[in-house]
Design a protein around this motif. Structure first.
Motif, PDB file in Angstrom:
ATOM      1  N   GLU A   1       0.862  -1.183   0.000  1.00 34.63           N
ATOM      2  CA  GLU A   1       0.000   0.000   0.000  1.00 34.63           C
ATOM      3  C   GLU A   1       0.896   1.229   0.000  1.00 34.63           C
ATOM      4  O   GLU A   1       1.690   1.440   0.920  1.00 34.63           O
ATOM      5  N   LEU A   2       0.770   2.051  -1.048  1.00 38.48           N
ATOM      6  CA  LEU A   2       1.650   3.202  -1.222  1.00 38.48           C
ATOM      7  C   LEU A   2       0.845   4.488  -1.145  1.00 38.48           C
ATOM      8  O   LEU A   2      -0.308   4.559  -1.607  1.00 38.48           O
ATOM      9  N   TYR A   3       1.480   5.515  -0.579  1.00 33.17           N
ATOM     10  CA  TYR A   3       0.882   6.841  -0.523  1.00 33.17           C
ATOM     11  C   TYR A   3       1.800   7.793  -1.283  1.00 33.17           C
ATOM     12  O   TYR A   3       2.949   8.029  -0.879  1.00 33.17           O
ATOM     13  N   VAL A   4       1.308   8.301  -2.397  1.00 34.66           N
ATOM     14  CA  VAL A   4       2.094   9.201  -3.236  1.00 34.66           C
ATOM     15  C   VAL A   4       1.266  10.449  -3.477  1.00 34.66           C
ATOM     16  O   VAL A   4       0.103  10.360  -3.886  1.00 34.66           O
ATOM     17  N   THR A   5       1.868  11.595  -3.204  1.00 36.46           N
ATOM     18  CA  THR A   5       1.160  12.856  -3.414  1.00 36.46           C
ATOM     19  C   THR A   5       1.708  13.548  -4.653  1.00 36.46           C
ATOM     20  O   THR A   5       2.864  13.354  -5.018  1.00 36.46           O
ATOM     21  N   PRO A   6       0.883  14.386  -5.296  1.00 38.55           N
ATOM     22  CA  PRO A   6       1.364  15.115  -6.467  1.00 38.55           C
ATOM     23  C   PRO A   6       1.738  16.555  -6.137  1.00 38.55           C
ATOM     24  O   PRO A   6       1.261  17.128  -5.150  1.00 38.55           O
ATOM     25  N   SER A   7       2.569  17.123  -6.968  1.00 40.85           N
ATOM     26  CA  SER A   7       2.807  18.568  -6.973  1.00 40.85           C
ATOM     27  C   SER A   7       2.373  19.055  -8.344  1.00 40.85           C
ATOM     28  O   SER A   7       2.629  18.396  -9.357  1.00 40.85           O
ATOM     29  N   ILE A   8       1.698  20.235  -8.383  1.00 41.38           N
ATOM     30  CA  ILE A   8       1.097  20.691  -9.630  1.00 41.38           C
ATOM     31  C   ILE A   8       1.501  22.139  -9.895  1.00 41.38           C
ATOM     32  O   ILE A   8       1.438  22.988  -9.001  1.00 41.38           O
TER      33      ILE A   8
ATOM     34  N   GLN B   1       6.325  25.479 -20.435  1.00 39.14           N
ATOM     35  CA  GLN B   1       7.487  25.939 -19.666  1.00 39.14           C
ATOM     36  C   GLN B   1       7.047  26.662 -18.398  1.00 39.14           C
ATOM     37  O   GLN B   1       7.648  26.486 -17.325  1.00 39.14           O
ATOM     38  N   GLN B   2       6.015  27.488 -18.520  1.00 41.56           N
ATOM     39  CA  GLN B   2       5.528  28.239 -17.349  1.00 41.56           C
ATOM     40  C   GLN B   2       4.938  27.304 -16.295  1.00 41.56           C
ATOM     41  O   GLN B   2       5.191  27.464 -15.099  1.00 41.56           O
ATOM     42  N   ALA B   3       4.158  26.308 -16.740  1.00 42.62           N
ATOM     43  CA  ALA B   3       3.597  25.353 -15.784  1.00 42.62           C
ATOM     44  C   ALA B   3       4.712  24.559 -15.114  1.00 42.62           C
ATOM     45  O   ALA B   3       4.625  24.237 -13.919  1.00 42.62           O
ATOM     46  N   ASP B   4       5.757  24.217 -15.859  1.00 42.27           N
ATOM     47  CA  ASP B   4       6.901  23.506 -15.295  1.00 42.27           C
ATOM     48  C   ASP B   4       7.586  24.354 -14.235  1.00 42.27           C
ATOM     49  O   ASP B   4       7.997  23.859 -13.176  1.00 42.27           O
ATOM     50  N   ALA B   5       7.742  25.636 -14.518  1.00 42.04           N
ATOM     51  CA  ALA B   5       8.349  26.536 -13.533  1.00 42.04           C
ATOM     52  C   ALA B   5       7.506  26.628 -12.266  1.00 42.04           C
ATOM     53  O   ALA B   5       8.028  26.617 -11.141  1.00 42.04           O
ATOM     54  N   ALA B   6       6.174  26.714 -12.420  1.00 45.82           N
ATOM     55  CA  ALA B   6       5.286  26.764 -11.251  1.00 45.82           C
ATOM     56  C   ALA B   6       5.351  25.460 -10.469  1.00 45.82           C
ATOM     57  O   ALA B   6       5.284  25.456  -9.231  1.00 45.82           O
ATOM     58  N   LEU B   7       5.496  24.335 -11.188  1.00 47.67           N
ATOM     59  CA  LEU B   7       5.628  23.041 -10.529  1.00 47.67           C
ATOM     60  C   LEU B   7       6.864  23.013  -9.632  1.00 47.67           C
ATOM     61  O   LEU B   7       6.817  22.489  -8.506  1.00 47.67           O
ATOM     62  N   TYR B   8       7.953  23.598 -10.085  1.00 42.42           N
ATOM     63  CA  TYR B   8       9.189  23.605  -9.293  1.00 42.42           C
ATOM     64  C   TYR B   8       8.956  24.326  -7.967  1.00 42.42           C
ATOM     65  O   TYR B   8       9.438  23.894  -6.918  1.00 42.42           O
TER      66      TYR B   8
ATOM     67  N   PHE C   1       0.228  28.528  -9.129  1.00 40.89           N
ATOM     68  CA  PHE C   1       0.003  29.180 -10.415  1.00 40.89           C
ATOM     69  C   PHE C   1       1.285  29.902 -10.833  1.00 40.89           C
ATOM     70  O   PHE C   1       2.044  30.396  -9.993  1.00 40.89           O
ATOM     71  N   PHE C   2       1.491  29.957 -12.118  1.00 41.81           N
ATOM     72  CA  PHE C   2       2.658  30.680 -12.633  1.00 41.81           C
ATOM     73  C   PHE C   2       2.454  32.172 -12.416  1.00 41.81           C
ATOM     74  O   PHE C   2       1.334  32.689 -12.493  1.00 41.81           O
ATOM     75  N   SER C   3       3.569  32.858 -12.096  1.00 42.82           N
ATOM     76  CA  SER C   3       3.542  34.311 -11.932  1.00 42.82           C
ATOM     77  C   SER C   3       4.849  34.882 -12.443  1.00 42.82           C
ATOM     78  O   SER C   3       5.800  34.149 -12.722  1.00 42.82           O
ATOM     79  N   ALA C   4       4.903  36.198 -12.506  1.00 41.76           N
ATOM     80  CA  ALA C   4       6.136  36.855 -12.965  1.00 41.76           C
ATOM     81  C   ALA C   4       7.280  36.564 -11.997  1.00 41.76           C
ATOM     82  O   ALA C   4       8.436  36.406 -12.398  1.00 41.76           O
ATOM     83  N   ASP C   5       6.949  36.491 -10.680  1.00 41.38           N
ATOM     84  CA  ASP C   5       7.982  36.182  -9.688  1.00 41.38           C
ATOM     85  C   ASP C   5       8.546  34.787  -9.919  1.00 41.38           C
ATOM     86  O   ASP C   5       9.738  34.540  -9.702  1.00 41.38           O
ATOM     87  N   THR C   6       7.675  33.875 -10.299  1.00 41.84           N
ATOM     88  CA  THR C   6       8.134  32.512 -10.584  1.00 41.84           C
ATOM     89  C   THR C   6       9.197  32.534 -11.669  1.00 41.84           C
ATOM     90  O   THR C   6      10.234  31.872 -11.581  1.00 41.84           O
TER      91      THR C   6
END
Length: 927
Positions: free
Chosen positions: A617-624, A641-648, A660-665
Motif C-alpha cells: 500500500e503506497l501513498y504518493v502525493t502530487p505537486s502541480i 514551460q511556465q507550468a513547469d516553472a510553477a511546478l518547481y 500558479f505561474f507568476s512573474a515572480d516565478t
C-alpha cells in the motif's frame, strides 16, 4: 668394287638403329647373315646368330611369328612393319620392326630388318592424347560458350553452351555465318574484331547475340577472341563467350585485362583449378590463390578441405565424390581466405569429372564469386522448368492470369487465397478477388485484363475465396503463356506490415508505458484546443516517486505510473499526456483560474488516495504547476514551460500542493538558471574553498579530528552559504564533481598537516548520489593514491538517507571502503528512516547524532533519552558517538554526562580557514 663395299659397310655400321640382314636360302629357309654395329651393341644380334634360322634361335611361338613376317615381306614385294615389345639382352623395349625385301631379278634373296625404339614416341603420343581428352572435357563442359570460326566467318566448332544460347543444334550451328546471330547494330563492330583477329590480334568484344533464353531475344555476351594458327598461318578465330546480361552492372568497376581472356584456363576471371583423386590441387589459374589467400607456390598438393567453411564441408565432400563418380555438379559454398579468416565469401562451384582414356582421373572446377549477388538472389534461369520451380517455391503468391481465367498459381497463392480446390481458382475472375468497395479496383482490373501494361507496385485490398480480405502489394508484368498474352502477378500480403505501420504511428504519438499521448501528440492536441477562449495547462509531478523505484524496484514504479494514468483519464474535459519519468501534463479547454483551482484540488485528492502495488500500500502525493491561456501566454511551448516553472515552486514548498505561474516565478527560475551556470564556472575557476570545523574529545578537550566544509566565494556576490547552492547541486548532479573536488582537496590538506606533524584525521561528507556510483570505492582509492594520504587519516561521513532497500549491497560497498583503511561515520542519525538496528548491521566506526536532537535535549527529556540510548547502544557495539550542533555549555555538559565521545559545534569552534584552524589546533592541543 672394293671401294663401294667399304662405303656400304661404313654406312651400314654407322646407322644408329639396329639393322640385321637375313638371307633367303634355296630351300626357302631364312637364315641370319649379319648385323650392324648398333645391333651387336644393343644385343639385337649376336655372332652365334649367323647361319641360324628363327626356329633355331627363338621359342616356337616367337619363331613362327618372325618367319611369318619374313615370308610376308618376301612374297608381297613390299615392306612389312611390326610394332610390339622386343626383348634383348639389355632388356625389353617398345619397338617398330621394318622388313624390307631385296630382289635379284624377280627373286627375293635377302631381307633387311631395321628396328626402331619407339618407346618415347609412343609415350608422347599417349600424353598428347590425354591432354586432348582433358581439354576436350573442359571444352564440352565449359559454362561459357566456346567456338571457332574459319576465315569465311562460319562456325567450325562449338560446345554445348553455344548451342543452348543460340537455340541451334550443333549440326545447324556448324557452317552458320556468325554475323547472322549478332544484333544488327553490333554487326559492324563484330566484323571489325573478326578482321583484327585474322590480322593476329587477341582481344575482347561485347555484343548482343540472338538467343531464345531471354525475353528480349538478345543476350549480351563478352567474347574473348584469338587467332587460330595452323603451321604458322592464321586459319580462323577462336572465341570464348560469357553471358554478361545480368552481371554488367556488378562488373563495371572490375578491371578488364587482356591477359584475363588469353587462354581458357589461365585467364578465366573465375577461379579455375584441377584436383586429383585425393582432392589436392594440381593446376590452377592466377585467380585462385587470391581467392584462397594462399601463396601460389605452396598451393600444389594442398587439399581443398581447409579452405571450405566447416558448415559446408559435408555437402562439399558429397559433391566432390559425385564428380569422381562421373556427375557434373553445381553448388554454392563458403570459402575461407587464409589472409582474412573472418571474411568468408560465397562461391558458385561447378565440378566436372576429368576423363582420360575413359577413366576419371580427377575433377575440374570453376569457382565464381557470388558474394555481391547473394542477397539479391538474382541467379540466371536456364529453362522454363527452372522458372516454374523458383516460382513454385516463392513465399509470395504468384498467379498468371489470361483469357479471363487463372492459368497458373503457385502453392503460396493456394494458401493465401485459401483455394480449397483446383476448380474454384481456375474459374475465378480477377474482379472476384478485389472488393467492389475498393475505389481503386476498377482501374486495376482493367490493367490486369489488358495484359499489355506493366503494373508498378500497388497497394490494394484483396478478397480471399472464403470472403475475408487482406492488405496486399501487387506487382505485375506482361508475358507470353502458352502462346497467348497474359499477366504475371506477384502478390505480397502486407497485413502485418500495415499493422506494424499503424503501431509505429501509434507509438510515435503515445507513451509506450501508459498509452497516454506523448509530448508531441499533446502539443498538437493543445494547439487544436486553443480555439477556446481560455484554458489551463497543468504540469504534474509525483512527490518522492524515486523512493518507490529505489525501494520496490522499477516494476513497481511502472505499475504505479499506470495507475496514476488511469486515474487522470477518469477526470472529465481534460487532455492528458505523459512527459516522461513521473511527469504528466494536462490541458483543460475553457477553464479559467477559478475552474483551474477547483480542478487542482480534485487532482490532489484523487492522486493522494492510497495505491496497492504488488501487495504494497503506497501513498504518493502530487505537486502541480499551472499556467493559464491566454493570460500567461498564447503559445503552447511557453505555457508548458511556465507550468513547469510553477511546478518547481510547488515542490520547493514541500509538495502535495499546486502553484500558479507568476512573474515572480519566472524571475526565481531565471535566478536558479543563473545560479547553475555560475556554480559550474566556480568549479572550473577555483572559486570553491574549504573551511574546517574541529571535532573535540569532550573529556580531554583535545582536537581529535576535523570536518571539511565546502564554501563558495562568488566574485560579485561574495560568500554564498552552502544551504543556497548544495541542494541545487544535488538536484542538477553537479554534486558529483563538487564532491570529488572536496574529497581530493581535503586529502591533500590532511597530507600537508600530517607532513607538518599535525596527525589530524579529516572528515568528508559524501552525498547519496556519490555513494550510489558504481565507481565510488575506486574514486576514494584514487584520491588517496594521488595525494599520498594514509587512509587512517580519512573519515567519510555518509548520511543515513542512503537507500537501504538493498541492505546487503550497501553493506558490501561499505566493507570495501573500510578495506582501504578508511573510517566511516553514519551522519545525521535520526533524521531519516533508519533505526538503531542499522547501527548494529552497518559497518560504521562513528555515529553522528543530528543537531536537532542536541539543540533540544536540555528542554526535552525525550530527545535527551534518545541521545543517551544511542550512546549506550553504540558503545555496546564498539562504535564511537559524535554529537553535532553543540551550541552551549549546557549541551556540552549533558553530552559528557551521557558518555558521548566527541562533539563539534559553535560552542567549541566555528568553521575556520586553513590558517585559523592551524592556530586553534596549536593552542588547543598544546603543540
Amino acid at each position: 668394287m672394293a671401294h663401294t663395299e667399304n662405303v656400304f659397310k661404313t654406312i651400314f655400321h654407322g646407322i644408329p638403329d639396329p639393322i640385321t640382314i637375313v638371307r633367303r636360302c634355296d630351300d626357302g629357309a631364312f637364315r641370319f647373315e649379319m648385323g650392324n654395329r648398333t645391333a651387336y651393341e644393343c644385343g639385337f644380334f649376336e655372332e652365334s646368330f649367323v647361319g641360324q634360322t628363327a626356329h633355331q634361335l627363338f621359342p616356337p611361338d616367337i619363331a613362327s611369328s618372325v618367319e611369318a613376317y619374313f615370308r610376308d615381306a618376301a612374297d608381297t614385294r613390299g615392306t612389312v612393319v611390326f610394332t610390339g615389345h622386343i626383348a634383348t639382352k639389355k632388356g625389353m623395349f617398345l619397338g617398330e620392326l621394318s622388313y624390307i625385301p631385296i630382289f635379284e631379278g624377280d627373286v627375293c634373296t635377302k631381307l633387311i630388318v631395321i628396328a626402331k625404339d619407339i618407346t618415347e614416341k609412343k609415350l608422347r603420343e599417349r600424353q598428347l592424347e590425354e591432354s586432348e581428352q582433358r581439354y576436350k572435357s573442359l571444352f564440352d563442359h565449359n559454362p561459357d560458350a566456346v567456338f571457332s570460326i574459319d576465315r569465311e566467318g562460319r562456325f567450325v566448332s562449338a560446345n554445348r553452351r553455344a548451342s543452348e544460347i543460340t537455340g541451334l543444334d550443333k549440326d545447324k550451328l556448324i557452317g552458320t555465318v556468325f554475323a547472322r546471330l549478332a544484333h544488327p547494330d553490333d554487326v559492324p563492330i563484330a566484323y571489325e574484331r573478326f578482321h583484327a583477329v585474322l590480322s593476329g590480334e587477341v582481344g575482347d568484344i561485347q555484343i548482343r547475340v540472338a538467343s531464345d533464353m531471354v525475353e528480349s531475344g538478345y543476350m549480351t555476351m563478352k567474347i574473348t577472341t584469338m587467332p587460330v594458327y595452323v603451321d604458322g598461318v592464321i586459319v580462323g578465330m577462336f572465341g570464348i563467350a560469357k553471358d554478361v546480361t545480368e552481371m554488367l552492372k556488378a562488373q563495371r568497376e572490375l578491371e578488364e585485362s587482356e591477359q584475363r581472356y588469353k587462354s581458357l584456363f589461365e585467364h578465366n576471371p573465375d577461379g579455375v583449378y584441377t584436383l586429383d583423386m585425393e582432392g589436392r590441387f594440381v593446376h590452377f589459374n592466377q585467380v585462385l590463390p587470391g581467392i584462397l589467400g594462399f601463396p601460389a607456390a605452396e598451393l600444389p598438393g594442398k587439399s581443398f578441405v581447409p579452405f571450405v567453411h566447416p558448415d559446408d564441408l559435408s555437402a562439399t565432400m558429397e559433391h566432390y565424390g559425385a564428380a569422381l563418380s562421373g556427375e557434373v555438379r553445381e553448388y554454392e559454398v563458403r570459402a575461407r581466405n587464409r589472409r582474412f579468416p573472418a571474411q568468408d565469401k560465397y562461391f558458385a562451384i561447378k565440378n566436372i569429372p576429368i576423363y582420360i582414356n575413359g577413366e576419371i582421373q580427377g575433377v575440374f572446377g570453376i569457382a565464381k564469386n557470388i558474394t555481391a549477388w547473394k542477397k539479391t538472389q538474382k541467379d540466371l534461369i536456364d529453362s522454363e522448368e527452372r522458372h516454374r520451380r523458383l516460382i513454385e517455391l516463392s513465399p509470395d503468391p504468384i498467379v498468371v492470369y489470361g483469357k479471363h481465367r487463372m492459368l497458373y498459381w503457385n502453392r503460396a497463392a493456394t494458401i493465401c487465397f485459401r483455394n480449397a480446390g483446383e476448380d474454384a481458382f481456375a474459374d475465378c475472375l480477377v474482379q472476384d478477388l478485389i472488393p467492389a468497395s475498393d475505389s481503386r479496383s476498377t482501374g486495376l482490373v482493367e490493367r490486369i485484363n489488358d495484359a499489355s501494361e506493366i503494373l508498378e507496385a500497388e497497394e490494394v485490398v484483396l478478397k480471399r475465396l472464403d470472403g475475408t480480405t487482406f492488405h496486399a502489394e501487387v506487382v505485375g508484368t506482361r508475358l507470353e503463356y502458352d502462346g497467348h498474352p497474359a499477366s504475371l502477378l506477384i502478390v505480397r500480403d502486407i497485413s502485418k506490415r500495415k499493422k506494424s505501420e499503424q503501431m509505429v504511428e501509434y507509438l510515435a504519438y503515445h507513451d509506450a508505458l501508459t498509452g497516454l499521448p506523448n509530448r508531441v501528440r499533446f502539443y498538437r492536441l493543445v494547439e487544436d484546443s486553443l480555439a477556446s477562449p481560455c484554458g489551463a495547462l497543468f504540469f504534474i509531478d509525483l512527490d518522492r516517486f524515486k523512493l518507490v523505484n529505489d525501494t520496490l524496484g522499477h516494476r513497481a514504479g511502472d505499475l504505479l505510473l499506470n495507475e496514476v494514468s488511469r486515474r487522470l483519464q477518469s477526470v472529465e474535459n481534460g487532455l492528458f499526456s505523459r512527459q516522461g519519468g513521473d511527469e504528466f501534463t494536462a490541458y483543460f479547454p475553457g477553464a479559467d483560474r477559478a475552474e483551474a483551482k477547483r480542478t487542482a484540488y480534485a487532482l490532489l485528492a484523487l492522486l493522494a488516495e492510497p495505491y496497492v502495488v504488488d501487495g504494497h500500500e503506497l501513498y504518493v502525493t502530487p505537486s502541480i504547476g499551472i499556467s493559464l491561456y491566454p493570460g500567461d501566454s498564447a503559445e503552447v511551448e511557453t505555457l508548458i514551460q511556465q507550468a513547469d516553472a510553477a511546478l518547481y515552486e510547488a515542490k520547493e514548498s514541500g509538495g502535495n500542493t499546486y502553484m500558479f505561474f507568476s512573474a515572480d516565478t519566472e524571475k526565481r527560475n531565471a535566478w536558479k538558471l543563473s545560479l547553475g551556470n555560475e556554480l559550474r564556472k566556480a568549479l572550473a575557476n577555483g572559486d570553491l574553498f574549504l573551511n574546517y570545523q574541529a571535532k573535540y574529545d569532550i573529556r580531554a578537550m583535545r582536537i581529535v579530528g576535523v570536518e571539511a566544509l565546502v564554501r563558495w566565494k562568488h566574485r560579485e556576490q561574495g560568500i554564498i552559504p552552502p544551504d543556497r547552492f548544495i541542494p541545487f547541486a544535488e538536484e542538477t548532479g553537479l554534486i558529483m564533481q563538487i564532491g570529488d573536488w572536496v574529497l581530493r582537496a581535503a586529502c591533500a590538506q590532511a597530507k600537508t598537516w600530517l607532513d607538518a606533524g599535525y596527525a589530524i584525521p579529516v572528515s568528508v561528507n559524501v552525498s547519496v548520489r556519490q555513494f550510489l556510483q558504481r565507481t565510488f570505492v575506486e574514486q576514494i582509492d584514487a584520491a588517496l593514491l594521488d595525494t599520498g594520504l594514509d587512509p587512517n587519516y580519512l573519515n567519510l561521513e555518509i548520511t543515513e538517507s542512503v537507500p537501504l532497500s538493498d541492505l546487503q549491497s550497501v553493506i558490501e560497498k561499505l566493507n570495501r571502503v573500510k578495506a582501504l583503511g578508511v573510517t566511516i561515520s553514519l551522519d545525521d542519525f535520526g533524521t531519516g528512516y533508519s533505526s538503531l538496528n542499522y547501527i548494529r548491521q552497518l559497518p560504521f566506526d562513528f555515529v553522528k547524532i543530528d543537531k536537532s536532537f542536541i539543540q533540544n535535549m536540555h528542554q526535552d527529556a525525550f530527545h535527551l533519552s534518545i541521545v543517551r540510548s544511542v550512546v549506550s547502544i553504540a558503545h555496546l557495539l564498539g562504535k564511537k558517538v559524535v554529537a553535532e550542533g553543540v551550541e552551549t555549555l549546557e549541551h556540552l555538559e549533558l553530552l559528557i554526562q551521557s558518555g558521548c565521545d566527541e562533539a563539534q559545534g559553535y560552542h567549541l569552534s566555528r568553521p575556520l580557514d586553513t590558517d585559523a584552524f592551524e592556530r586553534l589546533l596549536f593552542s588547543a592541543n598544546n603543540l
